[in-house]
Design an enzyme around this catalytic site. Structure first.
Site, PDB file in Angstrom:
ATOM      1  N   ARG A  59     -10.122  25.300  45.142  1.00 49.23           N
ATOM      2  CA  ARG A  59      -8.944  24.917  45.923  1.00 49.23           C
ATOM      3  C   ARG A  59      -9.345  24.498  47.338  1.00 49.23           C
ATOM      4  NH1 ARG A  59      -4.901  28.797  48.299  1.00 49.23           N
ATOM      5  NH2 ARG A  59      -3.061  27.568  48.818  1.00 49.23           N
ATOM      6  N   HIS A  63      -8.413  20.917  49.115  1.00 48.55           N
ATOM      7  CA  HIS A  63      -7.663  20.844  50.367  1.00 48.55           C
ATOM      8  C   HIS A  63      -8.488  20.204  51.477  1.00 48.55           C
ATOM      9  CE1 HIS A  63      -4.117  23.808  49.610  1.00 48.55           C
ATOM     10  NE2 HIS A  63      -4.415  23.119  48.524  1.00 48.55           N
ATOM     11  N   ASP A  64      -9.798  20.343  51.402  1.00 51.88           N
ATOM     12  CA  ASP A  64     -10.670  19.683  52.372  1.00 51.88           C
ATOM     13  C   ASP A  64     -10.655  18.171  52.147  1.00 51.88           C
ATOM     14  OD1 ASP A  64     -12.627  19.488  54.437  1.00 51.88           O
ATOM     15  OD2 ASP A  64     -14.184  19.291  52.915  1.00 51.88           O
ATOM     16  N   GLY A  69     -11.039  13.384  54.118  1.00 46.29           N
ATOM     17  CA  GLY A  69     -12.197  13.199  53.271  1.00 46.29           C
ATOM     18  C   GLY A  69     -12.938  14.526  53.192  1.00 46.29           C
ATOM     19  N   ASP A  71     -15.132  16.545  54.436  1.00 47.52           N
ATOM     20  CA  ASP A  71     -15.923  16.648  55.667  1.00 47.52           C
ATOM     21  C   ASP A  71     -16.008  18.075  56.204  1.00 47.52           C
ATOM     22  OD1 ASP A  71     -13.331  17.050  56.550  1.00 47.52           O
ATOM     23  OD2 ASP A  71     -13.538  15.773  58.333  1.00 47.52           O
ATOM     24  N   SER A  73     -13.772  19.981  57.206  1.00 50.26           N
ATOM     25  CA  SER A  73     -12.852  20.280  58.314  1.00 50.26           C
ATOM     26  C   SER A  73     -12.064  21.563  58.035  1.00 50.26           C
ATOM     27  CB  SER A  73     -11.897  19.109  58.566  1.00 50.26           C
ATOM     28  OG  SER A  73     -11.224  18.733  57.379  1.00 50.26           O
ATOM     29  N   GLU A  85      -7.006  23.628  60.253  1.00 47.96           N
ATOM     30  CA  GLU A  85      -6.449  23.536  58.895  1.00 47.96           C
ATOM     31  C   GLU A  85      -6.398  24.887  58.187  1.00 47.96           C
ATOM     32  OE1 GLU A  85      -8.666  20.680  56.544  1.00 47.96           O
ATOM     33  OE2 GLU A  85      -8.806  19.335  58.265  1.00 47.96           O
ATOM     34  N   ASN A  91      -2.793  26.882  53.566  1.00 49.20           N
ATOM     35  CA  ASN A  91      -4.086  27.544  53.363  1.00 49.20           C
ATOM     36  C   ASN A  91      -4.045  29.023  53.721  1.00 49.20           C
ATOM     37  OD1 ASN A  91      -5.296  25.088  52.590  1.00 49.20           O
ATOM     38  ND2 ASN A  91      -5.625  24.533  54.730  1.00 49.20           N
ATOM     39  N   HIS A 188      -5.510  23.946  37.978  1.00 50.23           N
ATOM     40  CA  HIS A 188      -4.558  25.071  38.007  1.00 50.23           C
ATOM     41  C   HIS A 188      -4.796  26.055  36.865  1.00 50.23           C
ATOM     42  CE1 HIS A 188      -1.452  22.581  40.545  1.00 50.23           C
ATOM     43  NE2 HIS A 188      -2.446  23.080  41.265  1.00 50.23           N
ATOM     44  N   ASP A 241      -2.391  31.149  34.372  1.00 43.31           N
ATOM     45  CA  ASP A 241      -2.270  31.189  32.907  1.00 43.31           C
ATOM     46  C   ASP A 241      -2.893  32.498  32.416  1.00 43.31           C
ATOM     47  OD1 ASP A 241      -5.071  30.868  32.327  1.00 43.31           O
ATOM     48  OD2 ASP A 241      -4.903  28.694  32.290  1.00 43.31           O
TER      49      ASP A 241
END
Length: 316
Positions: A59, A63-64, A69, A71, A73, A85, A91, A188, A241
């Site tokens: 995940r 999200h990065d 991109g 990177d 961050s 972030e 997050n 997921h 699941d």
């Protein structure tokens, strides 16, 4: 209601991704050939201690990549008046940053200043899938680490309430197709979802229905039991699941059985092409694994950084 991504975000994606760094499979062949094995060793050790580690690393990588991109961050810490972030609401429940810190320290011990945090996170996400019984793919290398991380930009991440048009637009902005969308949402199959991400489906859904009619009633009732409207435990939720630590195709079967937790997952049944892919992946784990590998290579090739950080939490 239609959803439009602000023009600023379109500019952000175009300006960053069009300047992408060239990646290659042998980028560290001479400068740090042990990098991937070193990262795998750390991820494996941490996953043994905590079985939720693979899901959070995967995940984290998504999200990065979906903002500036791939990177790294998302790894930067908030500083001064800037909230990074990692401290933004989407997050908030993410843990596992210590795993990347440990992998970075291990790599720095053998190849100081060579391997970026962005590449380490990309390796770790692949390793997380492999350790969970999923496919292996060759991670292209050579990403650079970014110097900017803004919590405000996390509003651009795909939301669990998105319909198929909103999902398609969000993925298209990153150069990802409908095929990529269906394959990548298969992630997921790992992990846990907090009640807040699906409460809209089980309480006051709309003026006509209290519960989302696309949910199987018995499943909705069980969700209400886990997620009461009042006096809910702080981190209440449910596994994605029945096999939340195994990278299999159960997620797609649950979508077909009207037992998917998120509106965005059910949305895959509202478009003929995405629906056919859900059926395909529900009946063939091999087809899902192949598609997922290809889409991960594509997504993780979105680049945008400028340096190789010494410490993943702070810019040089």
């Amino acid at each position: 209601m239609a959803y439009f991504v602000p023009l600023l975000s379109t500019f952000l994606f175009f300006s960053i991704y069009s300047q992408g760094n060239a990646l290659s499979s042998d980028y560290y062949a001479k400068t740090c050939p042990q990098a991937e094995d070193t990262v795998m060793k750390v991820v494996k050790e941490e996953a043994k201690k905590d079985r939720t580690v693979p899901a959070t690393l995967l995940r984290m990588h998504f999200h990065d990549c979906f903002l500036r991109g791939c990177d790294a961050s998302i790894l930067l810490s908030s500083k001064g008046t800037n909230t990074a972030e990692k401290d933004a609401p989407p997050n908030g429940s993410m843990h596992g940053f210590y795993v990347i810190d440990g992998a970075k320290r291990a790599v720095e011990a053998i190849c100081p200043g060579v391997v970026s945090c962005a590449d380490i996170l990309a390796f770790a996400a692949r390793d997380a899938v492999v350790l969970s019984g999923g496919p292996y793919w060759d991670v292209l290398k050579g990403r650079k680490d970014g110097r900017v991380s803004r919590a405000s930009e996390t509003t651009l991440l795909p939301k669990p309430t998105f319909n198929i048009s909103q999902l398609q637009q969000s993925f298209r902005l990153r150069g990802l197709s409908l095929d990529d969308l269906v394959a990548l949402l298969g992630a997921h199959t790992l992990g846990f979802t907090h009640c807040s991400s699906f409460m809209n489906r089980i309480y006051n859904f709309n003026a006509t229905h209290d519960i989302d009619p696309t949910l199987r009633p018995s499943f909705a009732a069980s969700l209400k039991g886990k997620c009461p409207l009042k006096n809910r435990e702080k981190n209440a939720g449910i596994s994605n699941d029945p096999s939340p630590t195994t990278f299999d195709n159960t997620h797609y079967r649950l979508i077909l059985q009207k037992k998917s937790l998120l509106s965005s997952d059910h949305a895959l049944l509202t478009n003929p092409k995405t629906k056919s892919l859900v059926y395909k992946f529900a009946t063939s784990k091999a087809a899902f694994h192949k598609a997922f590998s290809n889409s991960m290579i594509k997504m993780s090739s979105l680049t945008g950084g400028q340096e190789v950080r010494k410490d993943c939490r702070v810019v040089n």
